[in-house]
Design an enzyme around this catalytic site. Structure first.
Site, PDB file in Angstrom:
ATOM      1  N   LEU A  92      40.968  10.320  24.052  1.00  0.00           N
ATOM      2  CA  LEU A  92      40.066  11.360  24.547  1.00  0.00           C
ATOM      3  C   LEU A  92      40.208  11.620  26.048  1.00  0.00           C
ATOM      4  O   LEU A  92      39.373  12.286  26.646  1.00  0.00           O
ATOM      5  CB  LEU A  92      38.615  10.990  24.223  1.00  0.00           C
TER       6      LEU A  92
ATOM      7  N   CYS B  55      36.271   2.762  26.543  1.00  0.00           N
ATOM      8  CA  CYS B  55      35.455   3.777  25.870  1.00  0.00           C
ATOM      9  C   CYS B  55      35.496   3.615  24.355  1.00  0.00           C
ATOM     10  O   CYS B  55      34.463   3.632  23.696  1.00  0.00           O
ATOM     11  CB  CYS B  55      35.932   5.161  26.260  1.00  0.00           C
ATOM     12  N   HIS B  56      36.699   3.468  23.806  1.00  0.00           N
ATOM     13  CA  HIS B  56      36.815   3.369  22.354  1.00  0.00           C
ATOM     14  C   HIS B  56      37.705   2.215  21.924  1.00  0.00           C
ATOM     15  O   HIS B  56      38.019   2.067  20.760  1.00  0.00           O
ATOM     16  CB  HIS B  56      37.333   4.690  21.772  1.00  0.00           C
ATOM     17  N   GLY B  57      38.186   1.410  22.872  1.00  0.00           N
ATOM     18  CA  GLY B  57      38.900   0.185  22.547  1.00  0.00           C
ATOM     19  C   GLY B  57      40.388   0.307  22.336  1.00  0.00           C
ATOM     20  O   GLY B  57      40.971  -0.481  21.596  1.00  0.00           O
TER      21      GLY B  57
END
Length: 183
Positions: A124, A147-149
């Site tokens: 992202l 943020c999302h790993g």
């Protein structure tokens, strides 16, 4: 009896003073025109930021250190990799990677110790951690996007997490052993 052509050559006249003053004013005026003319020929900061190539000296980057910079408004990571990081990146089975790419394809031949990648997560667009000392570098000694790993290895390849692609490589070339031009 004095001759009409006899003059005193060392004596300054009003005419000499006026010629000297006119010459000085002319020189200042010429400088006032030429300096701005020449300086306006160089690209301004906005143009440079918009995409002009940038030169970077890699010599001050210590082994194991990474730096961040911007080119065309995008974040760039430049990492001076250690031998251990290079060996780890080359020992990976490329077929097991989500975005298979050998380490040799991500660096310039003869300069394997320097890795240059765009610095935004391919999921992202977040900024992964791993450039500053003490930053978490993820499970593969590269970069970690909290943020999302997403985990990237020391070659900037995605190894784990939702990111679909490796960190992209910007256009760059070595102009000397420790100097690159990005763009």
């Amino acid at each position: 009896m004095a001759n009409a052509t006899d003059t005193k050559p060392t004596e300054s006249t009003r005419r000499d003073f006026l010629m000297l003053a006119t010459g000085a004013v002319g020189a200042v005026g010429l400088g006032a025109v030429v300096v701005p003319l020449v300086s306006q020929l160089a690209p301004d900061a906005q143009t440079v930021a918009a995409g002009a190539p940038i030169d970077l000296d890699l010599a001050p980057i210590a082994e194991g250190q990474a730096i961040k910079l911007f080119w065309r408004g995008k974040l760039i990571f430049v990492r001076h990799r250690t031998k251990k990081e290079i060996d780890e990146a080359r020992a990976v089975n490329v077929a097991s990677l989500p975005d298979p790419q050998p380490d040799q394809a991500r660096v310039k031949q003869g300069h394997e110790e320097f890795l240059v990648v765009y610095g935004n997560c391919t999921h992202l667009g977040c900024v992964p951690l791993g450039n500053s000392p003490g930053d978490p570098k993820g499970d593969f000694d590269g970069w970690f996007c909290p943020c999302h790993g997403s985990h990237y290895d020391s070659s900037g390849r995605i190894r784990k997490g939702p990111a679909p692609l490796n960190l992209p490589i910007p256009p760059y070339a070595f102009s000397a052993d420790t100097k690159i031009r990005i763009g």
